[in-house]
Design a protein around this motif. Structure first.
Motif, PDB file in Angstrom:
ATOM      1  N   ALA A 224     -23.839  86.195  97.426  1.00 24.70           N
ATOM      2  CA  ALA A 224     -22.781  87.195  97.294  1.00 24.70           C
ATOM      3  C   ALA A 224     -21.397  86.576  97.200  1.00 24.70           C
ATOM      4  CB  ALA A 224     -22.835  88.170  98.476  1.00 24.70           C
ATOM      5  N   LYS A 225     -21.301  85.264  97.509  1.00 19.71           N
ATOM      6  CA  LYS A 225     -20.008  84.583  97.442  1.00 19.71           C
ATOM      7  C   LYS A 225     -19.782  83.902  96.092  1.00 19.71           C
ATOM      8  CE  LYS A 225     -19.880  83.649 102.416  1.00 19.71           C
ATOM      9  NZ  LYS A 225     -19.784  82.601 103.453  1.00 19.71           N
ATOM     10  N   ALA A 226     -20.726  84.076  95.190  1.00 16.40           N
ATOM     11  CA  ALA A 226     -20.565  83.461  93.864  1.00 16.40           C
ATOM     12  C   ALA A 226     -19.323  84.027  93.182  1.00 16.40           C
ATOM     13  CB  ALA A 226     -21.804  83.726  93.020  1.00 16.40           C
ATOM     14  N   GLU A 227     -18.854  83.344  92.165  1.00 17.25           N
ATOM     15  CA  GLU A 227     -17.643  83.745  91.462  1.00 17.25           C
ATOM     16  C   GLU A 227     -18.007  84.474  90.171  1.00 17.25           C
ATOM     17  OE1 GLU A 227     -13.610  81.700  89.575  1.00 17.25           O
ATOM     18  OE2 GLU A 227     -14.932  80.562  90.903  1.00 17.25           O
ATOM     19  N   THR A 228     -17.397  85.631  89.990  1.00 16.51           N
ATOM     20  CA  THR A 228     -17.624  86.380  88.759  1.00 16.51           C
ATOM     21  C   THR A 228     -17.074  85.592  87.580  1.00 16.51           C
ATOM     22  OG1 THR A 228     -17.388  88.467  89.975  1.00 16.51           O
ATOM     23  CG2 THR A 228     -17.232  88.564  87.576  1.00 16.51           C
ATOM     24  N   PRO A 229     -17.874  85.396  86.526  1.00 14.27           N
ATOM     25  CA  PRO A 229     -17.388  84.614  85.381  1.00 14.27           C
ATOM     26  C   PRO A 229     -16.143  85.250  84.761  1.00 14.27           C
ATOM     27  CG  PRO A 229     -19.429  85.758  84.841  1.00 14.27           C
ATOM     28  CD  PRO A 229     -19.244  85.889  86.312  1.00 14.27           C
ATOM     29  N   LEU A 230     -15.287  84.407  84.219  1.00 14.34           N
ATOM     30  CA  LEU A 230     -14.017  84.861  83.671  1.00 14.34           C
ATOM     31  C   LEU A 230     -14.219  85.865  82.538  1.00 14.34           C
ATOM     32  CD1 LEU A 230     -10.954  84.605  83.733  1.00 14.34           C
ATOM     33  CD2 LEU A 230     -11.149  82.692  82.144  1.00 14.34           C
ATOM     34  N   TRP A 231     -15.244  85.689  81.709  1.00 10.66           N
ATOM     35  CA  TRP A 231     -15.451  86.605  80.590  1.00 10.66           C
ATOM     36  C   TRP A 231     -15.706  88.032  81.073  1.00 10.66           C
ATOM     37  CZ3 TRP A 231     -19.978  89.313  80.375  1.00 10.66           C
ATOM     38  CH2 TRP A 231     -21.086  88.776  81.059  1.00 10.66           C
ATOM     39  N   MET A 232     -16.427  88.157  82.224  1.00 13.07           N
ATOM     40  CA  MET A 232     -16.695  89.480  82.776  1.00 13.07           C
ATOM     41  C   MET A 232     -15.448  90.054  83.434  1.00 13.07           C
ATOM     42  SD  MET A 232     -19.604  90.742  85.527  1.00 13.07           S
ATOM     43  CE  MET A 232     -20.965  90.514  84.370  1.00 13.07           C
ATOM     44  N   GLY A 323     -21.593  92.704 101.298  1.00 10.98           N
ATOM     45  CA  GLY A 323     -20.500  91.853 101.743  1.00 10.98           C
ATOM     46  C   GLY A 323     -20.775  90.395 101.444  1.00 10.98           C
ATOM     47  N   ASP A 324     -19.880  89.519 101.913  1.00  7.28           N
ATOM     48  CA  ASP A 324     -20.037  88.087 101.647  1.00  7.28           C
ATOM     49  C   ASP A 324     -21.278  87.497 102.301  1.00  7.28           C
ATOM     50  OD1 ASP A 324     -17.748  88.115 100.156  1.00  7.28           O
ATOM     51  OD2 ASP A 324     -16.452  87.307 101.737  1.00  7.28           O
ATOM     52  N   ASP A 325     -21.739  88.114 103.398  1.00  6.20           N
ATOM     53  CA  ASP A 325     -22.911  87.582 104.105  1.00  6.20           C
ATOM     54  C   ASP A 325     -24.213  88.226 103.643  1.00  6.20           C
ATOM     55  OD1 ASP A 325     -22.291  90.051 105.059  1.00  6.20           O
ATOM     56  OD2 ASP A 325     -22.573  89.564 107.190  1.00  6.20           O
ATOM     57  N   THR A 326     -24.146  89.051 102.624  1.00  3.39           N
ATOM     58  CA  THR A 326     -25.353  89.715 102.118  1.00  3.39           C
ATOM     59  C   THR A 326     -26.231  88.707 101.387  1.00  3.39           C
ATOM     60  OG1 THR A 326     -24.201  91.832 101.867  1.00  3.39           O
ATOM     61  CG2 THR A 326     -26.201  91.520 100.583  1.00  3.39           C
ATOM     62  N   SER A 327     -27.533  88.788 101.645  1.00  4.62           N
ATOM     63  CA  SER A 327     -28.473  87.905 100.934  1.00  4.62           C
ATOM     64  C   SER A 327     -29.515  88.703 100.157  1.00  4.62           C
ATOM     65  CB  SER A 327     -29.180  86.960 101.921  1.00  4.62           C
ATOM     66  OG  SER A 327     -29.927  87.711 102.870  1.00  4.62           O
ATOM     67  N   ASP A 328     -29.870  89.882 100.654  1.00  8.09           N
ATOM     68  CA  ASP A 328     -30.847  90.729  99.967  1.00  8.09           C
ATOM     69  C   ASP A 328     -30.188  92.068  99.626  1.00  8.09           C
ATOM     70  OD1 ASP A 328     -32.579  88.694 100.549  1.00  8.09           O
ATOM     71  OD2 ASP A 328     -33.520  89.732 102.243  1.00  8.09           O
ATOM     72  N   ILE A 329     -30.395  92.533  98.412  1.00  6.52           N
ATOM     73  CA  ILE A 329     -29.798  93.809  98.006  1.00  6.52           C
ATOM     74  C   ILE A 329     -30.864  94.750  97.479  1.00  6.52           C
ATOM     75  CG2 ILE A 329     -27.582  92.739  97.432  1.00  6.52           C
ATOM     76  CD1 ILE A 329     -28.338  93.048  94.464  1.00  6.52           C
ATOM     77  N   PHE A 330     -30.555  96.044  97.549  1.00  8.28           N
ATOM     78  CA  PHE A 330     -31.378  97.058  96.900  1.00  8.28           C
ATOM     79  C   PHE A 330     -30.507  97.685  95.824  1.00  8.28           C
ATOM     80  CE2 PHE A 330     -32.896 101.477  96.438  1.00  8.28           C
ATOM     81  CZ  PHE A 330     -34.202 101.206  96.032  1.00  8.28           C
ATOM     82  N   LEU A 331     -30.938  97.550  94.589  1.00  4.25           N
ATOM     83  CA  LEU A 331     -30.171  98.010  93.442  1.00  4.25           C
ATOM     84  C   LEU A 331     -30.654  99.401  93.037  1.00  4.25           C
ATOM     85  CD1 LEU A 331     -27.918  96.820  91.674  1.00  4.25           C
ATOM     86  CD2 LEU A 331     -29.687  96.021  90.110  1.00  4.25           C
ATOM     87  N   GLU A 332     -29.706 100.329  92.863  1.00  7.24           N
ATOM     88  CA  GLU A 332     -30.032 101.728  92.554  1.00  7.24           C
ATOM     89  C   GLU A 332     -29.521 102.101  91.172  1.00  7.24           C
ATOM     90  OE1 GLU A 332     -28.883 105.333  95.190  1.00  7.24           O
ATOM     91  OE2 GLU A 332     -27.321 105.193  93.645  1.00  7.24           O
ATOM     92  N   SER A 333     -30.387 102.813  90.426  1.00  5.42           N
ATOM     93  CA  SER A 333     -29.990 103.395  89.145  1.00  5.42           C
ATOM     94  C   SER A 333     -30.680 104.751  89.063  1.00  5.42           C
ATOM     95  CB  SER A 333     -30.430 102.501  87.984  1.00  5.42           C
ATOM     96  OG  SER A 333     -30.118 103.085  86.746  1.00  5.42           O
ATOM     97  N   ALA A 334     -29.883 105.833  89.084  1.00 12.86           N
ATOM     98  CA  ALA A 334     -30.482 107.171  89.205  1.00 12.86           C
ATOM     99  C   ALA A 334     -29.838 108.134  88.219  1.00 12.86           C
ATOM    100  CB  ALA A 334     -30.325 107.688  90.634  1.00 12.86           C
ATOM    101  N   PHE A 335     -30.528 109.238  88.012  1.00  9.93           N
ATOM    102  CA  PHE A 335     -29.967 110.349  87.245  1.00  9.93           C
ATOM    103  C   PHE A 335     -29.758 111.508  88.194  1.00  9.93           C
ATOM    104  CE2 PHE A 335     -30.701 114.447  85.136  1.00  9.93           C
ATOM    105  CZ  PHE A 335     -29.632 114.448  84.258  1.00  9.93           C
TER     106      PHE A 335
END
Length: 790
Positions: A224-232, A323-335
């Motif tokens: 979660a502490k990775a850096e978002t690429p400049l192009w994005m 947050g910065d200490d997050t290691s596992d996420i649950f990704l949601e995509s809903a209608f």
């Protein structure tokens, strides 16, 4: 919506410049509100690499750097806190021009500097910046920064109407641009991500009607502490979205790219599986923006087994945020169904990109594709191990797309042109609609992303948009017009109003709805029609007299120190009758204050009853009906008992004129005296048609008489008797003086009447005139008991 032109042209690139492209979008219904460059104008700024950083000998906050510009190594003095060896940054060399600044060789505290290291603010990318703009480590040294960052770009802002939620994404706009320019759309290439573990979260849809499709995925081991690429970061910035963190940036990126709002939960903060349900009344939720809301039972939430996690389709909760200490996420995509979200955000004082889209309708076939796209981007930026995709759907609750009948004849009727069948089919097919030939038209089925197409005219609107409004031929409307007959014996309402304006009155327009209590003061016997759904309690019944609205206007003016007021209004009154509501056209007026505008040469007298009556008589004179209108002393509940007249014509009531009752004046807090009149326009008598006649060459003869008449005898009745007895040669008869006082009994008054005779063919003789005078006096004595005054 704001978007980057360059990003859109990655999908579809029409052969139009920016201005022409903006005009094309506007004419297609996607109105362009603004076009702005994404960066300031500047020259001679390149990618540089900081080779060495040492402390300035005479300044604690300055550093002396050695910077490789690709062609040479420059010494540059810099004050940025984040400057360090190995950093790649924009470098403005000597001669570079930035907004309001030209770079020159200079000495800073005795140390020569041959350029400037730049922040994003100095490049015009952001409004403020704390340090240098840090470029990726692989940024090619010596490359022009404008070229490297693709800054020859424009941010285009669209005013998208609520029915076009499908255009709130780069994909939707590219689809439109492709159709308009007959170009294919280049979709980004990505594939489904294979699961590397089998962990899933159970998903339960307790409110399937509000959320009929829910897709989720567990991703373990993300950084979660990775850096978002400049192009994005740049693409988000140019669309008006700031970079927050890599996981959040990815969800925002997918929202802008595909139009699917998404959310990421910190899996470690979830208890059990996911439950989509209605909130419990009074349930608390701390949102991502820091505020805590008290939820209502009609609000859809995403919850776990213990608590609400997010307001569905609106905003996530702070308690489950990544947050910065997050290691596992649950990704949601809903209608979420539009009606389940519509108005909810505003009711909580919120407005988010997600709610903006879900309220208008999100493609209900997009959720799986969006989660695969987001997964691939997260893995490429943050790493991690994806799990299998969980899809829970209730097909019965998903929007149903029914075929719509489109008739060729109806297209021609509404558009006024003949569109070839091939063009109709081509346009609709390119818009993503399913088209099947049927009889004299087509059966057309809208795609999953178009919530604004449900009836035939919606399809015809699409044909008009894509065919191009500019391509419709111009034609002058034609119609067979007939002149309406204009009565010579009854001038139109407009002519009466112009006369009142000429007399110093001003036209008012008031509401047909009035306050019941106020109306009862002017028309206590009326039973007005009550509105079933009034605007307010003060506007809850239909007026039975126009006085109620005019008096409100008078109050408004007097409260603003307007002492001299002349207002009239024409409009309908609504009187309940045996056969239903009767609507009558009325002309009403209210007046107060001085007779004339304040001026040294004008009289300072206040307006009185006879001034108002004189204006009304001017109206009847215009009609040519003065001789058929009479004024009878009468009583009206809203008018002064001694200064009220009923206006009658040919035995029927025409209206009222009088002074407002003093009691009513006090109740309404008005400064008086106030005078009112009201005339029923539908009851006006026909006027006398003007007729030409030869002017007499013979002299007029005038005789004046003064008679003592009872105070209760109307002057009109006396004048009518004079005309009756004076003979056909009477040319004019008028009352020119009224006297009461010394020498006249208290119950009498003196009326002075002037009579003028003229014969068309000869001179009248004295004995003839005297005989007519005597006939007049005799009739007055007989009928009214008058006495000739010496």
């Amino acid at each position: 919506m704001q978007f980057s032109e360059k990003w859109l042209r990655e999908w579809v690139n029409p052969a139009l410049d920016t201005e022409a492209f903006g005009h094309q979008l506007t004419m297609a219904g996607l109105e362009v509100d603004a076009i702005e460059p994404v960066a300031a104008a500047f020259t001679n700024i390149f990618v540089g690499e900081v080779l060495e950083v040492v402390q300035h000998p005479d300044a604690d906050k300055l550093r002396v750097t050695k910077v490789n510009t690709g062609t040479e190594t420059l010494q540059i003095v810099c004050g940025a806190a984040n400057v360090r060896a190995g950093l790649r940054v924009p470098v403005a060399i000597v001669g570079a021009e930035l907004p309001g600044l030209k770079i020159k060789q200079a000495k800073l505290r005795g140390v020569e500097s041959f350029g400037m290291l730049c922040s994003a603010q100095e490049l015009g990318l952001v409004a403020s910046a704390d340090g240098l703009l840090e470029l990726p480590a692989d940024a090619p040294v010596g490359t022009n920064i404008r070229e490297y960052l693709g800054l020859d770009d424009f941010a285009i802002e669209l005013g998208i109407t609520p029915n076009r939620g499908d255009c709130l994404s780069i994909r939707g706009l590219a689809r439109e641009a492709g159709v308009l320019n007959k170009l294919s759309v280049q979709l980004p290439q990505f594939t489904a991500v294979k699961a590397t573990h089998d962990e899933v979260l159970a998903v339960t849809l307790q409110a399937a009607d509000a959320c009929p499709n829910y897709v989720g995925r567990v991703i373990r081991g993300v950084n979660a502490k990775a850096e978002t690429p400049l192009w994005m970061v740049e693409k988000l910035r140019r669309c008006g979205v700031r970079s927050i963190s890599p996981v959040v940036d990815v969800t925002n990126y997918v929202l802008l790219e595909l139009g699917q709002p998404m959310h990421a939960f910190d899996k470690a903060k979830l208890a059990g599986g996911i439950v989509v349900r209605q909130a419990n009344e009074g349930e608390k939720l701390e949102l991502l923006d820091g505020q805590t809301v008290t939820l209502r039972a009609d609000t859809l939430v995403i919850a776990d087994s213990q608590k609400a996690l997010a307001m569905a389709g609106i905003m996530g909760g702070q308690g489950s945020a990544v947050g910065d200490d997050t290691s596992d996420i649950f990704l949601e995509s809903a209608f979420f169904a539009p009606l389940s979200v519509a108005g909810k955000a505003r009711s909580y004082g919120l407005h988010t990109d997600s709610s903006h889209r879900f309220e208008r309708g999100v493609d209900f076939g997009l959720q799986l594709e969006a989660i695969e796209r987001a997964t691939g981007l997260i893995l490429s930026i943050c790493g991690g191990e994806p799990g299998p995709v969980t899809v829970v759907s209730e097909l019965a609750h998903l929007p149903q797309r029914q075929p719509i009948t489109l008739r060729a004849a109806r297209i021609s009727q509404l558009l006024g042109i003949e569109l070839p069948a091939s063009e109709v089919e081509d346009i609709l097919s390119r818009l993503g609609l399913k088209v099947e030939k049927s009889g004299q038209g087509w059966q057309v089925t809208p795609p999953s992303w178009r919530f604004d197409i449900s009836i035939e005219v919606d399809l015809i609107e699409e044909l008009a948009r894509i065919h191009g409004y500019d391509n419709f031929p111009s034609s002058v409307p034609q119609a067979a017009l007939r002149l309406s007959p204009q009565s010579e014996t009854r001038p139109g309402e407009g002519r009466l109003k112009r006369l009142l304006v000429d007399l110093g009155w001003q036209e008012a327009i008031t509401m047909s709805f009035v306050e019941p209590g106020l109306l009862a003061k002017f028309d206590p016997a009326a039973k007005p029609l009550a509105l079933a759904n009034p605007i307010s309690a003060d506007l809850s019944v239909m007026r039975t007299t126009l006085w109620a609205g005019l008096i409100k206007a008078l109050q408004y003016n007097q409260n603003r120190q307007q002492g001299r007021v002349r207002l009239f209004e024409t409009g309908l009154r609504f009187v309940p009758g045996k056969d239903g509501l009767v609507q009558e056209r009325m002309l009403s007026g209210v007046a107060c204050g001085s007779l004339a505008q304040e001026l040294w040469s004008n009289s300072k007298n206040a307006i009185d009853f006879f001034d108002i009556k004189g204006n009304i008589e001017s109206l009847f004179a215009l009609l040519g009906a003065s001789d058929r209108v009479a004024y009878k002393a009468a009583e009206h509940p809203a008018l002064h008992p001694g200064q009220t007249a009923e206006i009658v014509t040919e035995g029927r009531q025409l209206g009222w004129v009088g002074r407002m009752h003093p009691r009513l004046l006090d109740d309404l807090g008005l400064t008086g005296p106030v005078y009112l009149f009201e005339i029923c326009l539908d009851a006006l008598p026909d006027g006398t048609l003007p007729a030409a006649r030869e002017l007499s060459r013979f002299p007029e003869v005038r005789r004046d008489i003064a008679v003592l008449a009872g105070r209760t005898v109307p002057a009109d009745a006396i004048l009518a008797a004079v005309r009756e007895a004076a003979g056909s040669e009477l040319k004019d008869c008028r009352l020119f003086d009224v006297y009461a006082g010394q020498g006249v009994a208290d119950d009498k008054r003196s009326l002075a009447i002037g009579m003028v005779w003229q014969h068309p063919e000869r001179t009248l003789q004295e004995d003839e005139v005297q005989g007519r005078v005597e006939a007049v006096i005799n009739l007055l004595k007989t009928r009214f008991g008058v006495v000739l005054r010496d």
